[in-house]
Design a protein around this motif. Structure first.
Motif, PDB file in Angstrom:
ATOM      1  N   CYS A  16       3.732   7.513   4.078  1.00  0.00           N
ATOM      2  CA  CYS A  16       3.633   6.181   4.176  1.00  0.00           C
ATOM      3  C   CYS A  16       3.910   5.437   2.658  1.00  0.00           C
ATOM      4  O   CYS A  16       3.913   6.181   1.711  1.00  0.00           O
ATOM      5  CB  CYS A  16       2.411   5.563   4.515  1.00  0.00           C
ATOM      6  SG  CYS A  16       2.487   3.732   4.880  1.00  0.00           S
ATOM      7  N   LEU A  18       2.808   2.592   1.817  1.00  0.00           N
ATOM      8  CA  LEU A  18       1.555   1.919   1.449  1.00  0.00           C
ATOM      9  C   LEU A  18       0.517   2.939   1.234  1.00  0.00           C
ATOM     10  O   LEU A  18       0.591   4.051   1.643  1.00  0.00           O
ATOM     11  CB  LEU A  18       1.173   0.821   2.263  1.00  0.00           C
ATOM     12  CG  LEU A  18       2.076  -0.560   2.622  1.00  0.00           C
ATOM     13  CD1 LEU A  18       1.615  -1.459   3.504  1.00  0.00           C
ATOM     14  CD2 LEU A  18       2.717  -1.084   1.202  1.00  0.00           C
ATOM     15  N   CYS A  20      -3.230   2.155   2.157  1.00  0.00           N
ATOM     16  CA  CYS A  20      -4.141   1.300   2.582  1.00  0.00           C
ATOM     17  C   CYS A  20      -5.550   2.270   2.393  1.00  0.00           C
ATOM     18  O   CYS A  20      -5.475   3.163   2.973  1.00  0.00           O
ATOM     19  CB  CYS A  20      -4.085   0.826   3.975  1.00  0.00           C
ATOM     20  SG  CYS A  20      -2.182   0.052   4.214  1.00  0.00           S
ATOM     21  N   CYS A  23      -7.032   3.354   5.745  1.00  0.00           N
ATOM     22  CA  CYS A  23      -6.028   4.104   6.992  1.00  0.00           C
ATOM     23  C   CYS A  23      -6.694   5.186   7.524  1.00  0.00           C
ATOM     24  O   CYS A  23      -7.106   6.173   6.956  1.00  0.00           O
ATOM     25  CB  CYS A  23      -4.844   4.433   6.084  1.00  0.00           C
ATOM     26  SG  CYS A  23      -3.656   5.223   7.091  1.00  0.00           S
ATOM     27  N   TYR A  26      -4.864   8.821   6.574  1.00  0.00           N
ATOM     28  CA  TYR A  26      -4.984   9.697   5.219  1.00  0.00           C
ATOM     29  C   TYR A  26      -6.476   9.551   4.637  1.00  0.00           C
ATOM     30  O   TYR A  26      -6.742  10.376   4.010  1.00  0.00           O
ATOM     31  CB  TYR A  26      -3.931   8.965   4.166  1.00  0.00           C
ATOM     32  CG  TYR A  26      -2.653   8.754   4.685  1.00  0.00           C
ATOM     33  CD1 TYR A  26      -1.936   9.846   5.047  1.00  0.00           C
ATOM     34  CD2 TYR A  26      -1.946   7.749   4.948  1.00  0.00           C
ATOM     35  CE1 TYR A  26      -0.600   9.749   5.425  1.00  0.00           C
ATOM     36  CE2 TYR A  26      -0.618   7.545   5.508  1.00  0.00           C
ATOM     37  CZ  TYR A  26      -0.079   8.764   5.514  1.00  0.00           C
ATOM     38  OH  TYR A  26       1.230   8.777   6.281  1.00  0.00           O
ATOM     39  N   GLY A  71       1.918   7.719   9.927  1.00  0.00           N
ATOM     40  CA  GLY A  71       2.678   7.142   8.515  1.00  0.00           C
ATOM     41  C   GLY A  71       3.603   6.060   8.965  1.00  0.00           C
ATOM     42  O   GLY A  71       3.225   5.087   9.740  1.00  0.00           O
ATOM     43  N   ASN A 105       4.662  -1.070   9.191  1.00  0.00           N
ATOM     44  CA  ASN A 105       3.636  -1.919   8.047  1.00  0.00           C
ATOM     45  C   ASN A 105       4.803  -3.409   7.742  1.00  0.00           C
ATOM     46  O   ASN A 105       4.095  -4.144   7.142  1.00  0.00           O
ATOM     47  CB  ASN A 105       3.291  -1.105   6.922  1.00  0.00           C
ATOM     48  CG  ASN A 105       4.470  -0.272   5.923  1.00  0.00           C
ATOM     49  OD1 ASN A 105       5.359  -0.914   5.913  1.00  0.00           O
ATOM     50  ND2 ASN A 105       4.102   0.662   5.429  1.00  0.00           N
ATOM     51  N   ARG A 139      -4.577  -3.533   2.224  1.00  0.00           N
ATOM     52  CA  ARG A 139      -3.069  -2.942   2.736  1.00  0.00           C
ATOM     53  C   ARG A 139      -2.218  -3.230   1.302  1.00  0.00           C
ATOM     54  O   ARG A 139      -1.477  -4.397   1.130  1.00  0.00           O
ATOM     55  CB  ARG A 139      -2.568  -4.068   3.494  1.00  0.00           C
ATOM     56  CG  ARG A 139      -3.377  -3.741   4.776  1.00  0.00           C
ATOM     57  CD  ARG A 139      -2.900  -4.458   6.280  1.00  0.00           C
ATOM     58  NE  ARG A 139      -1.720  -3.778   6.497  1.00  0.00           N
ATOM     59  CZ  ARG A 139      -1.619  -2.509   7.055  1.00  0.00           C
ATOM     60  NH1 ARG A 139      -2.748  -1.821   7.467  1.00  0.00           N
ATOM     61  NH2 ARG A 139      -0.432  -1.843   7.442  1.00  0.00           N
TER      62      ARG A 139
HETATM   63  S1  SF4 Z   1      -2.633   2.043   7.582  1.00  0.00           S
HETATM   64 FE1  SF4 Z   1      -0.402   2.107   8.049  1.00  0.00          FE
HETATM   65  S2  SF4 Z   1       0.721   1.016   6.262  1.00  0.00           S
HETATM   66 FE2  SF4 Z   1      -1.597   1.497   5.561  1.00  0.00          FE
HETATM   67  S3  SF4 Z   1      -1.435   3.530   4.710  1.00  0.00           S
HETATM   68 FE3  SF4 Z   1      -1.783   3.922   6.724  1.00  0.00          FE
HETATM   69  S4  SF4 Z   1      -0.072   4.458   8.021  1.00  0.00           S
HETATM   70 FE4  SF4 Z   1       0.596   3.359   6.051  1.00  0.00          FE
END
Ligand code: SF4
Ligand code: SF4
Length: 766
Positions: A16, A18, A20, A23, A26, A71, A105, A139
């Protein structure tokens, strides 16, 4: 026989742009992303789409949904994405209807991406957690930079008329640190067609944040949004609220997070692994895994996997606490992943149990089928026109099915609105009126169980909807109390229709109590703010101390079945022009004769229009002839009603036929506008039209064109006698359609509707 799977999440990229901090891909327990290929390969795509197609064909699935995910899926690049979409188009589209979506996103979305998605009919969902401060809470990019302005730019792109039909909605993860009303307002400002409010993923091992002393902070947060949403007239469907209400009525929940529907969803990772839904990543390392891949296993084989099968068992598969829970049919134990606790796995209630119970208990109609009517799940997808109905309406008359679908949509909303009025216990000043409303609501709930048809008939009356909207907008005070107490009148009318005995206090207004659609009773002098009325099984109504009964009056000659000439309902004035009071008998007979003649004329000249009119027109409100220069009117909040002044005796039936036809076009079109975005609301331009001196906004021109299309058909049916008028009206519709198309403000649906009107000028309207 294995369960069928009709929803797939296809991970096309595993990283990704971003970072966040909330999330679940990750930042939560499962870290399997680290060992996966970044981008899905062509070979994996090929194997995946063949598996999906094979399963759909083998089980004859009518529709399959594929969500392109990550992602961040747009990291795949446009060429890679085109390859994925082409493969789905080649293999899956020929065997089943393919619903394609991408969840992004938004930070990379540009016109070229939208063109690509437009080409393949891919709808776009975007994550946004609220206004800038709310969104920036989590975010952000890895360097801490905000992603907010880029996401707003992506949403603005999706609102453009050219791409509006691709806009699927916004997903927002709740954070208690954010002001719920500010979040709601910021999201609604982006004009999404749907909103998803998601509880942050958590388990009993890693419970969600709860401020000290707060027992149900998530329910409290959501209820603040709920109240705001109801007061706004539920402008944007919110899936969680719709799911609760639908499940409470025994319908589908449209969500994994609520209800006991089997979960028929599988995830395909970038390496081709079949996995369970992503929310499982929050439970423990490897929780979503099935040990199968698209290369080695068919969908049928994966569907038999014990972990997948465990989600198909409905209530029986829940823990003992949930099975014994009074709201289990609505809650369904919450999201599967949220039940996890080390030691006994998923055999627990949700870690959000208290919040779910509180939310369901506080939402009107949440805990039980406490409000009558068809499901109003807050999902626009549920309120859809049947195949062909949109085009039939664009061609002028529509048909009975299309008008019935519009009426069902309005009835569904009316049920929600009435329930919202009933649940509003704030600001009451008159205890008598409050008690009347409460008694009325209790009776409606009881009748709903025994005679839902009678309750629905009352809720379907045009002015029930108008009354509810007015109640929800009115500031607290004596007027608001009296209006809200009209709930008792609705209940008395439903009891009368059901032929049951009931006795309850009705609010007195202008010396009268009202039973909508049935009649009214004049109370004597010295009446209080409420008067007790008895309804008897033979359909009679009586008041202690007596009272004169005025029966509602109906026209029943074809094409009408039960068209009320509405001169009683206290909320019939919502079209802003003064309505008459109770008509003297002579005038009523004149109305009845005029409407019957007009109906006959229309049935002979335009049978298609006449049958749609017969199916959808429920009320004609006589306007006060001396107090208005308006011949006729419609109100957006009163579907199925028109208001008109009775034309003079010479040519009366012909003029009434014109009025009915013209105004009912507005009635239908108002409801179409509730279902479809036909134009860009931000468009500021005004158009000159031949039927008005002042330049008109796009919506006004659409309305006028649709009304004049019907009159064009009527004039054409009159042959030579109507020729001059016909040619004039035809040129109006033609010119207005061209002017509308030239604005660039129409959405694809709007263009289709306008093209349908133009094409029908010489064809439709038999
Ligand atoms: S929530 Fe979505 S935009 Fe944010 S890091 Fe995770 S996958 Fe990426
Ligand atoms: S409210 Fe709690 S106990 Fe009831 S079904 Fe939901 S999670 Fe289970």
């Amino acid at each position: 026989m294995p369960a069928t799977i009709s929803q797939y999440v296809l991970k096309v990229h595993s990283r990704c742009d971003l970072a966040c901090d909330h999330c679940y891909v990750y930042e939560h327990a499962d870290q399997s992303w680290r060992g996966r290929p970044r981008a899905i390969s062509a070979a994996t795509v090929d194997a995946a789409v063949r598996r999906i197609a094979e399963h759909a064909a083998a089980h004859g699935l009518a529709e399959v949904s594929v969500v392109l995910h990550g992602g961040e899926p747009l990291l795949l690049g446009k060429d890679g994405m085109r390859g994925v979409l082409a493969a789905l188009d080649e293999h899956v589209a020929p065997v089943t209807k393919l619903d394609l979506r991408v969840h992004t996103n938004g930070v990379r979305l540009d016109e070229q991406w939208c063109d690509l998605f437009n080409h393949y009919g891919v709808k776009v969902g975007i994550s946004l957690d609220g206004d800038r401060s709310a969104n920036d809470r989590h975010r952000r990019y890895a360097n801490g930079r905000s992603s907010h302005s880029q996401v707003l730019a992506a949403l603005a792109l999706l609102r453009r008329p050219r791409f509006r039909h691709l806009y699927a909605g916004i997903l927002c993860t709740i954070d208690l640190g954010n002001d719920p009303v500010a979040v709601y307002r910021a999201l609604v400002d982006e004009a999404p067609p749907n909103l998803d409010l998601l509880l942050p993923h958590a388990t009993w091992e890693h419970p969600p944040y709860r401020p000290a002393g707060a027992e149900t902070p998530y329910a409290d947060w959501l209820m603040q949004v709920y109240r705001c949403w109801v007061r706004d007239g539920r402008r944007v469907p919110i899936r969680l609220f719709g799911s609760v209400r639908s499940a409470a009525l025994g319908g589908p929940s449209f969500s994994e997070a609520i209800g006991t529907d089997p979960v028929d969803l599988l995830v395909i990772e970038t390496d081709g692994s079949w996995e369970q839904p992503d929310s499982m990543k929050t439970a423990y390392q490897g929780a979503p895994a099935t040990g199968t891949t698209v290369f080695s296993h068919t969908v049928d084989q994966v569907a038999r996997h014990p972990a997948v099968a465990a989600r198909q068992g409905g209530t029986e598969a829940l823990c003992a606490t949930c099975r014994a829970c009074p709201v289990v049919n609505v809650c369904g134990g919450g999201l599967y992943a949220h039940r996890y606790r080390p030691g006994n796995g998923f055999d627990n209630p949700s870690v959000y149990c208290a919040d779910l119970k509180a939310l369901i208990g506080q939402m009107p109609g949440g805990a039980a089928p406490a409000h009558a009517g068809p499901v109003a799940p807050g999902e626009r997808a549920v309120h859809v026109l049947p195949d062909g109905a949109f085009d039939a309406l664009a061609a002028g008359p529509g048909d009975v099915r299309a008008v019935g679908a519009l009426a069902d949509m309005r009835l569904s909303e009316a049920c929600s609105l009435v329930a919202a009025v009933a649940s509003d216990h704030v600001g009451w000043q008159d205890p008598q009126l409050h008690a009347a409303a409460a008694e009325g609501w209790a009776l409606l709930c009881a009748l709903q169980a025994e005679r839902p048809d009678a309750v629905l008939e009352v809720f379907a009356l045009p002015y029930t909807y108008a009354w509810a909207v007015r109640c929800l907008r009115l500031p607290a005070g004596a007027d608001a109390d009296r209006d809200r107490a009209h709930l008792a009148g609705l209940a008395a009318a439903a009891a009368m229709r059901a032929g049951v005995t009931a006795e309850l206090p009705l609010a007195v207004r202008d010396g009268t109590v009202y039973l909508p659609g049935m009649g009214a009773m004049a109370v004597g002098s010295g009446a209080g703010t409420t008067e007790v009325v008895s309804v008897t099984p033979d359909g009679g109504a009586a008041m202690r101390g007596g009272g004169r009964w005025f029966e509602a009056r109906f026209v029943t000659s074809p094409p009408f079945t039960r068209l009320v000439v509405e001169d009683l309902d206290p909320f019939r004035d919502c079209q802003e022009w003064p309505a008459t009071g109770r008509l003297p008998t002579v005038k009523w007979l004149e109305w009845r004769r005029g409407l019957a003649c007009a109906g006959r004329q229309l049935a002979a000249a335009l049978p298609d229009y006449a049958s749609a009119l017969g199916a959808g027109l429920r009320a004609v409100v006589p306007l006060h002839p001396a107090a208005t220069c308006t011949r006729s009117a419609t109100a957006r909040q009163a579907f199925g009603a028109i208001a008109a002044a009775l034309p003079g005796e010479s040519n009366q039936a012909e003029e009434l036929a014109d009025l009915l036809l013209h105004e009912f076009q507005h009635v239908k079109f108002n409801a179409v506008l509730d279902l479809y975005d036909l134009f860009d609301p931000a468009y500021q331009g005004r158009l000159r039209v031949p039927w008005r001196e002042d330049p008109r906004p796009v919506e006004g021109v659409l309305h006028g064109t649709y009304a004049f299309l019907a009159l064009t058909h009527l004039r054409r049916s009159r042959g030579r006698a109507g020729l001059v008028d016909y040619l004039r009206l035809r040129s109006w519709v033609c010119d207005a359609s061209e002017a509308l198309s030239a604005t660039g403000a129409l959405t694809p649906d709007g263009e289709r509707f306008v093209a349908g009107m133009a094409a029908a000028l010489d064809g439709g309207g038999s």
